[in-house]
Each structure stands twice: as structure tokens, then as C-alpha cells.
Design a protein around this motif. Structure first.
Motif, mmCIF file in Angstrom:
data_model
loop_
_atom_site.group_PDB
_atom_site.id
_atom_site.type_symbol
_atom_site.label_atom_id
_atom_site.label_comp_id
_atom_site.label_asym_id
_atom_site.label_seq_id
_atom_site.Cartn_x
_atom_site.Cartn_y
_atom_site.Cartn_z
ATOM 1 N N GLU A 16 -7.076 3.578 -9.469
ATOM 2 C CA GLU A 16 -6.668 4.408 -8.567
ATOM 3 C C GLU A 16 -5.304 3.734 -7.916
ATOM 4 O O GLU A 16 -4.581 4.480 -7.323
ATOM 5 C CB GLU A 16 -7.368 4.805 -7.424
ATOM 6 C CG GLU A 16 -8.670 5.599 -8.194
ATOM 7 C CD GLU A 16 -9.347 6.481 -7.164
ATOM 8 O OE1 GLU A 16 -9.151 6.281 -5.922
ATOM 9 O OE2 GLU A 16 -10.283 7.413 -7.980
ATOM 10 N N LEU A 17 -5.255 2.344 -8.043
ATOM 11 C CA LEU A 17 -4.140 1.739 -7.218
ATOM 12 C C LEU A 17 -3.563 2.140 -6.059
ATOM 13 O O LEU A 17 -2.292 2.361 -5.766
ATOM 14 C CB LEU A 17 -2.820 1.758 -8.399
ATOM 15 C CG LEU A 17 -2.919 1.066 -9.632
ATOM 16 C CD1 LEU A 17 -1.681 1.366 -10.418
ATOM 17 C CD2 LEU A 17 -3.020 -0.365 -9.268
ATOM 18 N N PRO A 18 -4.290 2.238 -5.005
ATOM 19 C CA PRO A 18 -3.913 2.473 -3.725
ATOM 20 C C PRO A 18 -3.071 1.356 -3.289
ATOM 21 O O PRO A 18 -2.142 1.535 -2.434
ATOM 22 C CB PRO A 18 -5.242 2.661 -2.951
ATOM 23 C CG PRO A 18 -6.302 2.082 -3.559
ATOM 24 C CD PRO A 18 -5.898 2.004 -4.871
ATOM 25 N N TYR A 19 -3.143 0.068 -3.640
ATOM 26 C CA TYR A 19 -2.724 -1.262 -3.084
ATOM 27 C C TYR A 19 -2.395 -1.890 -4.549
ATOM 28 O O TYR A 19 -3.217 -1.856 -5.418
ATOM 29 C CB TYR A 19 -3.586 -1.755 -2.366
ATOM 30 C CG TYR A 19 -3.977 -1.335 -1.039
ATOM 31 C CD1 TYR A 19 -3.006 -1.398 0.074
ATOM 32 C CD2 TYR A 19 -5.213 -0.602 -0.852
ATOM 33 C CE1 TYR A 19 -3.531 -0.755 1.268
ATOM 34 C CE2 TYR A 19 -5.683 0.082 0.059
ATOM 35 C CZ TYR A 19 -4.745 -0.153 1.289
ATOM 36 O OH TYR A 19 -5.001 0.679 2.526
ATOM 37 N N GLY B 73 0.969 -1.268 -0.001
ATOM 38 C CA GLY B 73 -0.064 -0.170 -0.111
ATOM 39 C C GLY B 73 0.828 1.249 0.129
ATOM 40 O O GLY B 73 1.958 1.314 0.547
ATOM 41 N N PHE B 74 0.423 2.458 -0.677
ATOM 42 C CA PHE B 74 1.208 3.607 -0.577
ATOM 43 C C PHE B 74 0.426 4.549 0.177
ATOM 44 O O PHE B 74 -0.758 4.539 0.801
ATOM 45 C CB PHE B 74 0.933 4.327 -2.196
ATOM 46 C CG PHE B 74 1.646 3.397 -3.495
ATOM 47 C CD1 PHE B 74 2.844 3.504 -3.455
ATOM 48 C CD2 PHE B 74 0.841 2.553 -4.156
ATOM 49 C CE1 PHE B 74 3.462 2.588 -4.453
ATOM 50 C CE2 PHE B 74 1.300 1.810 -4.799
ATOM 51 C CZ PHE B 74 2.487 1.855 -5.119
ATOM 52 N N ASN B 75 1.439 5.420 0.786
ATOM 53 C CA ASN B 75 0.882 6.627 1.589
ATOM 54 C C ASN B 75 0.334 7.751 0.631
ATOM 55 O O ASN B 75 1.265 8.298 0.068
ATOM 56 C CB ASN B 75 2.189 7.008 2.453
ATOM 57 C CG ASN B 75 1.674 8.134 3.570
ATOM 58 O OD1 ASN B 75 0.530 8.540 3.245
ATOM 59 N ND2 ASN B 75 2.478 8.378 4.331
ATOM 60 N N LEU B 76 -0.733 7.510 0.602
ATOM 61 C CA LEU B 76 -1.295 8.664 -0.525
ATOM 62 C C LEU B 76 -1.629 9.958 -0.006
ATOM 63 O O LEU B 76 -1.833 10.860 -1.027
ATOM 64 C CB LEU B 76 -2.901 8.101 -0.782
ATOM 65 C CG LEU B 76 -3.177 6.623 -1.285
ATOM 66 C CD1 LEU B 76 -4.549 6.482 -1.461
ATOM 67 C CD2 LEU B 76 -2.347 6.626 -2.565
ATOM 68 N N ASN C 77 -7.192 0.451 6.458
ATOM 69 C CA ASN C 77 -7.104 0.874 4.961
ATOM 70 C C ASN C 77 -5.911 1.976 5.160
ATOM 71 O O ASN C 77 -5.931 3.036 5.242
ATOM 72 C CB ASN C 77 -8.319 1.279 4.556
ATOM 73 C CG ASN C 77 -8.100 2.311 3.216
ATOM 74 O OD1 ASN C 77 -7.208 2.072 2.734
ATOM 75 N ND2 ASN C 77 -9.253 3.037 3.259
ATOM 76 N N PHE C 78 -4.748 1.610 5.406
ATOM 77 C CA PHE C 78 -3.635 2.194 5.820
ATOM 78 C C PHE C 78 -3.180 3.360 4.971
ATOM 79 O O PHE C 78 -2.632 4.245 4.937
ATOM 80 C CB PHE C 78 -2.326 1.420 6.443
ATOM 81 C CG PHE C 78 -1.774 0.512 5.592
ATOM 82 C CD1 PHE C 78 -0.802 0.809 4.555
ATOM 83 C CD2 PHE C 78 -2.161 -0.958 5.482
ATOM 84 C CE1 PHE C 78 -0.167 -0.002 3.573
ATOM 85 C CE2 PHE C 78 -1.686 -1.791 4.582
ATOM 86 C CZ PHE C 78 -0.724 -1.418 3.604
ATOM 87 N N ALA C 79 -3.447 2.821 3.432
ATOM 88 C CA ALA C 79 -3.154 3.806 2.422
ATOM 89 C C ALA C 79 -4.010 5.079 2.434
ATOM 90 O O ALA C 79 -3.444 6.311 2.014
ATOM 91 C CB ALA C 79 -3.159 3.286 1.012
ATOM 92 N N GLY C 80 -5.040 5.028 3.273
ATOM 93 C CA GLY C 80 -5.696 6.090 3.301
ATOM 94 C C GLY C 80 -6.878 6.229 1.926
ATOM 95 O O GLY C 80 -7.070 7.428 1.690
ATOM 96 N N TRP C 81 -7.128 5.257 1.393
ATOM 97 C CA TRP C 81 -7.755 5.294 0.049
ATOM 98 C C TRP C 81 -9.017 5.733 0.139
ATOM 99 O O TRP C 81 -9.846 5.414 1.300
ATOM 100 C CB TRP C 81 -8.081 3.782 -0.593
ATOM 101 C CG TRP C 81 -8.682 3.980 -2.022
ATOM 102 C CD1 TRP C 81 -8.241 4.683 -2.950
ATOM 103 C CD2 TRP C 81 -9.322 2.926 -2.282
ATOM 104 N NE1 TRP C 81 -8.989 4.500 -3.930
ATOM 105 C CE2 TRP C 81 -9.718 3.395 -3.682
ATOM 106 C CE3 TRP C 81 -10.370 1.915 -1.809
ATOM 107 C CZ2 TRP C 81 -10.845 2.815 -4.616
ATOM 108 C CZ3 TRP C 81 -11.080 1.348 -2.793
ATOM 109 C CH2 TRP C 81 -11.380 1.707 -3.956
ATOM 110 N N ASN C 82 -9.634 6.956 -0.503
ATOM 111 C CA ASN C 82 -10.712 7.649 -0.286
ATOM 112 C C ASN C 82 -11.466 7.813 -1.503
ATOM 113 O O ASN C 82 -11.238 8.845 -2.130
ATOM 114 C CB ASN C 82 -10.583 8.945 0.540
ATOM 115 C CG ASN C 82 -11.678 9.484 1.216
ATOM 116 O OD1 ASN C 82 -12.649 8.822 1.039
ATOM 117 N ND2 ASN C 82 -11.455 10.471 1.748
#
Lengths: 325, 669
Positions: B482-485, B284-287, B443-448
């Protein structure tokens, strides 16, 4: 004798202070470590909803401030209550008591074997310094010293258990057939053999090295030369004087070792599936089971302090020159 | 490219496809008896199966307790305590019908009240399933009769049944737990010696060494084939493999060291079975942080990661490259039309250039950190990723943390660039909502994404599976856009067992019949044969009325061994009507004797011999029909009469001759 009594009293008070201090340090170090025990207990992410985690936190008093928790803990320990494990749902004292037997059996057997064999061959090597015997023994010793203990354990399992079939691979008792009475104890001894030998082989080099060095040192002392000069038999010089003096350092080592007897031998217990306190400690770390951790450290620190005390006493017997004030 | 193709080819041939088949069975049919020793890596926490996460306890709970419904090896919902269930059309009322003959191990019947108590306890004490089954969403539970439970939900909840079938929902004995205020009351001795309703009964728990359970001979679906299961606690997998090779252990409930797997596969007497699991590793990315807030950067990274290499290097080939954005194991919810961006270094570099992250003089575009937890093989996975990303000019630093510290840093404080995570994605696609869904804790990437959030919330309330499928497919499209993960690999479960045991939950004969950790149908080759017992008896007997007929029968098992403790029923029938029952007694060596008194009988009869035999609580039976002809008693004397007549006739003839002779002599004389 009066001075001896005063000395002992002082040492006892010191021991209590040391244990108390250790408790204090343990409590804060453990509780300040990162990671929330309530979260660990509630397992993999996603399946524990916040309400559940919160309920657990409250249940184990983890929501209270640190100093308050310490005071509660202290009061409980003074009452003889080591707390309640939230990893095992049992009183900590009971958890430790359940495993003390298995731990002592393994540790005492292993350490005593290491001490006796290490001392015997160490003395032999030291006496014949530079000889072929010494070289061979020192070489074997070096090999043992550099072997990782879990690896040694696995090799022993492979050779003596899987290939030869002499011993079981792991565990403390046979589970397929149940034994009763004396057979049960023999079964446990049979299971004990490999882990105890592994522990002995792993600890033996320390004693070997210490005794060897100490024998060499004593042999070069002047009193030895004097004895030899007056024509005392070499055997007598060695057995009565050199060896006795050379035993002081390994006994110190043994004392230190026995101090840690209750903390178990984690690696050996894991490899051989031995249900000792070392594994309890390890699992408590994984599970963030603070009460068990603190209980184990407390028991260990008491044990170490007592072992130190005992070692000092043995010194007095072994070496009359040591006097106390 | 050619090389890559070759690599793929090698991998596909070397990898799981062929491992699905099992070795041919040499012994027919299930057999009775034997002890199965299972290696597990740690102790259970307690024997309250619903109070906390307990992965070591779960397999043991699965044989001691029952749930309402359970999941088979393919994650299908199958009956457990309930043999039948229905959901109302609006999805708000679930009705379960319980097996009427289910009992607790102490003999008390299992009733709908136990189910009610358990579900209410999960709500009251916040059990581990509290969130999964949405305990607060349960409006009320009714018990119309002892064996029917109706659960009323406030809002329809699509995954309710799946979650009831999964974790922390074992039905607990009300009559034991209701005596205590808290279900984890330390004074409750049953926390350490459970009373369940399952196929095996608790025997003992030697902490750190083993847990033993024994067959429940009164189990409501029939006695299990095994006598005992011992869960041996062996923390080190290498030792566990040695114990298996030596025959001290029969099945590993743990992952063997991967390096040992090829050797195990070649060892005769050992079965290795590899199956995909619904567990997946992903990054996961830090968005909230540049440059990861740029979709082009995320896509470039996704394209630069060589997942084939991860499978090969970190898992020695024992994993599957992740496909799509949900797990294929739960196929109806998996959208097969979209996939993770393909491996393409050139395109990745182009995207990074476009995004404005050009290469510096040392060939580096920017630095990044991957935070992972120190569980094998996370470090190996991240090392491959680091080498992959270096090729497109991203200098990656690895940061390994202990899991609690990882959570603190990544999930709570969001102090990370990229983070590696893994997790179970089942048992229902609602998992997407609380794993990746906007607003979810992990949802640690913070996908919103508001559309995704709406869809996920809606899908979790929809009962119609087709409707849900559409929504989940759309969410997967959004994730791909969106590829958050980035999905990396799907894990496999490696089942290693000794081949003298059969019927494990993953084997065809047990699939769909038992839960995935339930060893009720496991049987041992060297056990006693089960099956019809054989009766050796004459096929027909003739007798005269009034005689006592001795009927000797020999009773053996299907392999010819004499059965000395069978119960024999001998019934006498005429034209299908029972005339009388005759007692039989054992005379030794499996031979039984029945004496049939024939007085008052005449004509043709049938003697039906039925034998039942209880071996370790397992009832076996067999039968045989013998025809009996009873002739009238006078028939018995016919030969004597005949002889008498002949004798008289001869006597008469002789007398006649003698008289005749005398007369002739007199006439002559």
C-alpha cells in the motif's frame, strides 16, 4: 534643577510604561507562536503518549485560556516571581542569575574594547581623511564588518587555539585540571580572551564608522575654522573641541549596545561554548520554554529602557547645549 | 544504467564497509585513572532521569544510574541492576533478581523496594516511559525479598523487557524521593545533584559549561577504570571538533560536521567508527488527498526517488539507503524478502500515465508540496527529491517548518501532500505499531489497514518471538503493497574519539558488557597499570630452629614501579596447614621486612607472601611462595663439635707423640 527632577520623574514613568507594554507584547507574541510547548517538552513523536503530554500541559498551566495565563503571569512578576522553567526545572530568576556573571564579563569586555578601539582608530581615520592611514583602516574595517561573526570566531579558534595553541578552544574554565583561588580567575580570563576579541572585532566597525563620520563632520564646522583662524594649535582644536563633540553619536550607540548586554551574544556564545544568557535564550526558543523566554525578554526590556535613560543623562554631561523640558 | 552501476560501485567502496575495523591497540590491557572529556551539545534538563524526554541528560544518567536491564550497542538486553530475570510462560509475570551488593552513592543499599517505587512513580507521575512500558498494564509489583522483584502484567506485553531496558526507566532512590509529594518537587535539591547507583558519582553541574562525575569506587560490578568523566557542553559541533583535535575533548557525543569526517579519519590519534542506527528517514503521503490516494501515484513517486543520490548529496555518503519496511538493525523482525520499489523512471512515468495524470503542455503532470522540519539535512534531502520528481513531471514545492509547526500542520491538521519525517525505530518492532500503525498519533499519512491493525495489536501481546516475527513480516508486506510511507535512508552514528582511550561501548572488548552510553570499561593508555603486582623475594631460605629469619620482599607494579602502601600478609604453612601469620612492615622504597621466629619449628615449611594494594578504590593483588627449611638447633653446633673433636684428636695425637718420645729418650737414657 527643578525642571531636571521633573524631567527625570517623567522619564521614569515613561520607562515603566514601556516595560509594561513590552511585557504585554512579549507574552502574547510568544504564546501565539505555533507549536505546543507540552509536545516539544515531551520530545520526539511516538514516545510520548497522549496521557503524558496532557499531564505536562496541566502541570504547567498550559491548559488554561490565554488571558487567564497573562493575568497569573502579571501577578507573579509584580511579586518578583519570574516563573518556573519547564525546560530546566528551576526558577527562571535563578537561571538568569546563574548566567549573568558570565554574560556581563563577556559582553562588557567585548563592547568596551570595541568602543575604545573603534573610537580611537575611527578618530584617527577621520582626522586624516583620505590619507593612506584612513584608507587602510577603512579597508580593514570594511573587511571586519562583512565577516560573519561565527566564521571569524572559528578562524580565531583555528589560528590561535589549534595551530598556535595559545588559547583554549571553548568553555569558560579548564575541566581536566581544577584551579583554585587567583588561578581560577586567571583561567577564566584565559578562556575569555578569544570570545571577547571576537566580539570586539565584530562590534568595532560600528564605532569606527560613526566616529570617523562624526569627526569629519565636526572638522568641517565653522567653529573649527574660527579656532584655526585665531591660531589655536591643531592638536588642541582636535582634542578639546572636535573629539568631544564627535563623541556624542558613539556614546548613543554605546548606550543602545549596553541595553542589550543581558541578551548576550548568541553566535559567539555558541561558537565558543560560553555559558551566557544568549544561549539560554536560544535553548529556551528550541525547548519552547515560555517562562524563560518571557523572563529573558522582560530583563532585556528593562535593561534597554534603563540604558536609554542613562544615555540621556550622559548627553547632558557631554553636550551642555542639550536642555530638557 | 551503466553510470548508475558505476555510481553504486563508487559508493559501496567509499562507504562504511571498511570503517568497522579499529586501529590496532598498542597498549595492553585496561589501565586505571584519567579523565575522559566528552563533548555534548546542551545541558540536561534536570537529574530526575525518568520524568521527561532529555536527550542531553540521557548519556549522563546512563553512568550515574542503573536500570533493571539495559541495552548494549547492538540493542540486546543485558543485565544491569538485575543479574538474572525470567518471564512466566504466559508472559504475564516477570521476575528480576538484583545484585545483592548494589548500593546508592550515599551508602544505602539498593533494594527491590526502590524498583517498585520507581515503576509506581512512572505510573503515578506519568513519566516518559509511561506509554512505552504501558504503565497502566502493570497490575501489581511484589517484593518477595530485598533482592527479588516480581512484576505482574494485566495483559502479556511482548516488548516489555526491551522498553524497560531503554529510556526513562532508571531505578531511582526511594529513600530520597519519597519525602516529596511530587517527584519533580522544586524543593528537592537532588533534582540538581543526583544520588544514583551507577559506576560514576555526580560531582558538579556548572550550567552551560560542564557536568562532572567521578568514579564510584564501591560500584557493585567493580570500580570503573577512569577517575572522572567531564561532559563539556559545546553547542557548536565545529568547535567541538577543534577542541577534540587540540586534545581538550576526548570523545564527541554528537555528530561531527560531515565535511570534517574524512579529515578526522586521516588524523593520527583520532579514531572514527561508523555504525548503523535504528533511525530512519521516510516520506509519508496524505492518503486522504488526490492524487496521493492513488497507489499508482505513490508507487511512481517511490520509483522516481533516487536514494543513492540522497545518501551521496545530503549525507556525503554517511548514511545507508533504507532497505525494506523495518530496520535491518533489529534483524529478527526485519523482512528481507521485500524491498522498496526499485528506481525506475520509465515505469514511474507509465504508472502516472495509467493513473490519468498526463503531462501538460509545460511537461508538468501536477504540483505537490513536501513539508519537512528544518533540521539538517532535511532540506537537502527534499531538494534531491524535488529534482528527482521533476524528471517524471511532478512539480514539487518545498515547505520547511520548525518542528512544532510541522507537527501542528502535518500531524494535527493534515494540511500537507507529502511530508518528511525521521525517527528511532527501536528498541522493539512494536515501534511499527505506534509509528505507522493504524490509529497511532504519528501515523500522519492516516494509513488504515484493518489487517495490519489486528496483526500489530496481536503481535504486541504475543510472547513467542517466532509468532511475532510472522506477524511483523506480514505487516511489512502490507506496507509494501500500500506504500503509505516510503523509507529513504537509515542514519549512522559516527563515533569520534581520541585513540588514547579504549574500551568504549562499541568496541569489541566492551560489547555485550555495558549499556550503549556506559563508559565504565573505558580506560586510558596513560593510566596506571592494573594487574598482578610483583613480589621479589628469595625462592628458598634455610634456618636453624630458634633463629629469627629476616625476610625481605620488594613489591612493585607490573611495570616495576615500587608500591609503598601495600598490605602484606605473610603466612607460614606446613603441609598446607596454616601455622601462623607474620607481620610485615615497610622499610622504604617498596621493600618490606618480615621477621620469622623459628623457635619450635623443624622440617620443611612454605611461606606465602600475599600483597594487596588499593589504587583509587581498585584492589590489586599478587603473591609468592617461599620454601623454608628449618634444621634442629643442635645442627648449628655440629661444626664446633667437629672442630673440637679434631682439635682434641690432634692434641691427643701430639700428646701421644710427645709422651712416646719422652719414653724413648728415657729408655735410651
Amino acid at each position: 534643577m527643578a525642571s531636571m527632577k521633573a524631567y527625570m520623574t517623567r522619564r521614569l514613568i515613561e520607562t515603566i510604561i514601556v516595560v509594561f507594554f513590552a511585557m504585554f507584547v512579549n507574552f502574547f507574541i510568544i504564546n501565539l507562536a505555533p507549536g505546543d510547548p507540552a509536545r516539544i517538552m515531551t520530545g520526539e513523536f511516538g514516545y510520548a503518549c497522549p496521557e503524558y503530554v496532557e499531564a505536562m500541559r496541566k502541570k504547567w498551566g498550559l491548559d488554561k485560556p490565554l488571558h487567564e495565563r497573562f493575568l497569573i503571569y502579571l501577578a507573579n512578576v509584580l511579586k518578583g516571581d519570574l516563573g518556573y522553567s519547564y525546560g530546566y526545572y528551576s526558577p527562571v530568576a535563578q537561571l538568569i542569575a546563574e548566567r549573568i556573571g558570565a554574560t556581563l564579563l563577556l559582553m562588557l569586555t567585548g563592547i568596551m574594547l570595541a568602543f575604545v578601539i573603534g573610537t580611537l582608530i575611527g578618530a584617527q581615520a577621520g582626522r586624516k581623511m583620505g590619507s593612506k592611514t584612513d584608507m587602510t583602516l577603512s579597508f580593514i574595517n570594511l573587511m571586519l564588518w562583512s565577516m560573519p561573526v561565527f566564521w571569524l570566531g572559528l578562524i580565531l579558534i583555528l589560528v590561535f587555539s589549534v595551530w598556535c595553541g595559545f588559547f583554549p578552544t571553548s568553555g569558560m574554565m579548564s575541566v581536566r585540571t581544577e584551579y583554585h583561588g587567583m588561578w581560577k580567575y586567571l583561567d577564566i580570563l584565559w578562556h575569555l580572551t578569544l570570545p571577547a576579541i571576537t566580539l570586539a572585532l565584530a562590534e568595532l566597525p560600528i564605532y569606527f564608522k560613526i566616529v570617523r563620520a562624526s569627526v569629519i563632520e565636526q572638522t568641517s564646522e565653522e567653529y573649527v575654522r574660527t579656532f584655526r583662524a585665531v591660531g589655536m594649535r591643531e592638536d588642541k582644536v582636535f582634542k578639546r573641541y572636535v573629539l568631544r563633540n564627535a563623541l556624542v553619536p558613539p556614546v548613543t550607540m554605546l548606550g543602545l549596545h549596553l541595553g542589550y548586554v543581558l541578551s548576550g551574544a548568541v553566535l559567539i556564545e555558541v561558537v565558543f561554548g560560553w555559558p551566557g544568557l544568549g544561549r539560554l535564550l536560544l535553548e529556551a526558543v528550541y525547548r519552547r520554554d515560555y517562562p524563560v523566554l518571557m523572563g529573558m525578554y522582560l530583563v532585556t526590556s528593562i535593561c534597554v529602557a534603563l540604558a536609554n535613560l542613562a544615555t540621556d543623562l550622559i548627553y547632558m554631561i557631554l553636550d551642555p547645549r542639550i536642555r530638557y523640558r | 544504467m551503466c553510470l548508475l552501476m558505476l555510481m553504486l560501485l563508487v559508493l559501496t567502496t567509499a562507504m562504511p564497509t571498511g570503517i568497522w575495523e579499529l586501529k590496532a591497540q598498542e597498549v595492553e590491557g585496561p589501565r586505571l585513572g584519567g579523565t575522559l572529556v566528552i563533548a555534548i551539545s546542551g545541558d540536561p534538563k534536570s537529574f530526575n532521569p525518568d520524568s521527561q524526554v532529555d536527550d542531553m541528560g540521557y548519556p549522563i544518567f546512563s553512568v550515574i544510574y542503573n536500570k533493571l536491564v539495559t541495552l548494549d550497542i547492538n540493542y540486546n538486553v543485558i543485565p544491569d541492576l538485575a543479574y538474572k530475570w525470567e518471564a512466566s510462560p504466559d508472559g504475564k509475570v516477570y521476575t528480576f533478581y538484583l545484585y545483592p551488593n548494589a548500593t546508592w552513592h550515599d551508602g544505602v543499599p539498593v533494594t527491590s523496594e526502590d524498583v517498585k517505587w520507581t515503576l509506581e512513580a512512572i505510573k503515578k507521575f506519568k513519566g516518559i516511559a509511561y506509554g512505552n512500558i504501558k504503565a497502566e498494564n502493570i497490575e501489581k509489583i511484589e517484593c518477595p525479598d530485598e533482592h527479588t522483584v516480581k512484576i505482574y502484567l494485566k495483559e502479556p506485553f511482548a516488548a516489555f523487557l526491551q522498553f524497560l531496558a531503554w529510556y526513562g526507566t532508571f531505578i531511582m532512590p526511594k529513600h530520597i524521593y519519597e519525602k516529596y509529594e511530587d517527584w519533580m518537587d522544586p524543593n528537592n535539591p537532588y533534582l540538581n545533584k543526583p544520588v544514583g547507583s551507577g559506576p560514576f558519582k555526580f560531582v558538579e553541574w556548572v550550567k552551560g559549561d560542564h557536568v562532572t562525575v567521578a568514579a564510584n569506587e564501591k560500584f557493585f560490578k567493580g570500580r570503573p577504570y577512569l577517575d572522572k568523566i567531564v561532559y563539556r557542553i559545546i553547542p557548536d559541533p565545529t568547535t567541538a571538533v577543534q577542541a577534540l583535535l587540540k586534545g581538550e575533548v576526548d570523545y564527541l557525543h554528537m555528530r561531527p560536521p560531515l565535511a570534517e569526517v574524512p579529515k578526522l579519519q586521516k588524523t593520527p590519534g583520532i579514531n572514527v567508527m561508523i555504525r548503523p542506527t535504528p533511525s530512519r528517514y521516510y516520506i509519508g503521503f496524505n492518503l486522504e488527498k488526490a492524487p496521493f490516494n492513488d497507489i499508482r501515484v505513490r508507487r511512481a513517486i517511490a520509483m522516481a526517488i533516487n536514494r543513492t543520490e540522497i545518501v551521496r548529496k545530503a549525507y556525503q555518503g554517511y548514511a545507508f539507503e533504507a532497505k525494506g519496511f523495518y530496520i535491518p538493525a533489529i534483524s529478527w523482525a526485519f523482512n528481507p524478502n521485500i524491498d522498496v520499489p526499485p528506481f525506475d523512471l520509465k515505469e514511474a512515468e507509465k504508472l502516472l500515465d495509467e493513473a490519468g495524470y498526463t503531462k501538460g503542455p509545460n511537461g508538468i503532470r501536477f504540483k505537490a508540496k513536501i513539508t519537512y522540519f528544518t533540521i539538517y539535512p532535511c532540506e537537502q534531502v527534499c531538494t534531491v527529491i524535488r529534482d528527482n520528481l521533476k524528471k517524471i513531471g511532478i512539480d514539487v514545492e518545498l515547505e520547511g517548518l520548525e518542528i512544532a509547526a510541522w507537527e501542528e500542520k502535518v500531524v494535527k491538521r493534515k494540511e500537507f501532500d507529502m511530508a518528511l519525517c525521521d525517527g528511532f525505530h527501536g528498541p522493539d518492532p512494536d515501534n511499527i505499531r505506534f509509528r505507522y500503525g493504524p490509529g497511532a498519533y504519528i501515523n500522519f499519512a492516516g494509513w488504515n489497514n484493518s489487517e495490519a491493525k489486528e496483526l500489530l495489536d496481536e503481535a504486541s501481546k504475543t510472547v513467542d518471538q517466532e509468532e511475532r516475527r510472522k506477524m511483523y513480516w506480514r505487516v511489512q508486506e502490507l506496507m509494501a503493497e500500500e506504500l503509505p510511507y516510503i523509507p529513504l535512508v537509515d542514519l549512522v552514528w559516527i563515533y569520534v574519539s581520541r585513540s588514547e582511550f579504549h574500551g568504549f561501548p562499541w568496541e569489541p572488548e566492551s560489547q555485550g558488557k555495558v549499556g550503549y552510553y556506559d563508559h565504565r570499561l573505558v580506560w586510558w593508555e596513560k593510566g596506571k597499570p592494573i594487574g598482578p603486582i610483583v613480589i621479589e623475594a628469595p625462592t628458598s631460605i634455610e634456618a636453624f630452629a630458634g633463629d629469627s629469619v629476616e625476610l625481605k620482599v620488594k613489591v612493585t607494579d607490573s611495570e616495576g614501579a615500587a608500591i609503598t602502601n601495600a598490605t602484606l600478609t605473610v603466612n607460614l604453612f606446613k603441609n598446607g596447614e596454616l601455622i601462623r601469620t607474620i607481620g610485615a612492615s615497610h622499610t622504604g622504597g617498596g621493600v618490606y621486612l618480615a621477621k620469622i621466629d623459628t623457635s619450635g619449628l623443624s622440617g620443611d615449611y612454605t611461606v606465602k607472601v600475599a600483597a594487596t594494594y588499593v589504587l583509587k578504590g581498585f584492589k590489586m593483588s599478587g603473591g609468592e611462595s617461599i620454601s623454608l627449611t628449618v634444621k634442629p638447633a643442635y645442627m648449628k653446633y655440629l661444626p664446633y663439635v667437629a672442630i673440637a673433636v679434631v682439635v682434641i684428636l690432634i692434641a691427643v695425637a701430639v700428646a701421644y707423640r710427645l709422651i712416646k718420645k719422652r719414653r724413648e729418650e728415657e729408655e735410651e737414657g
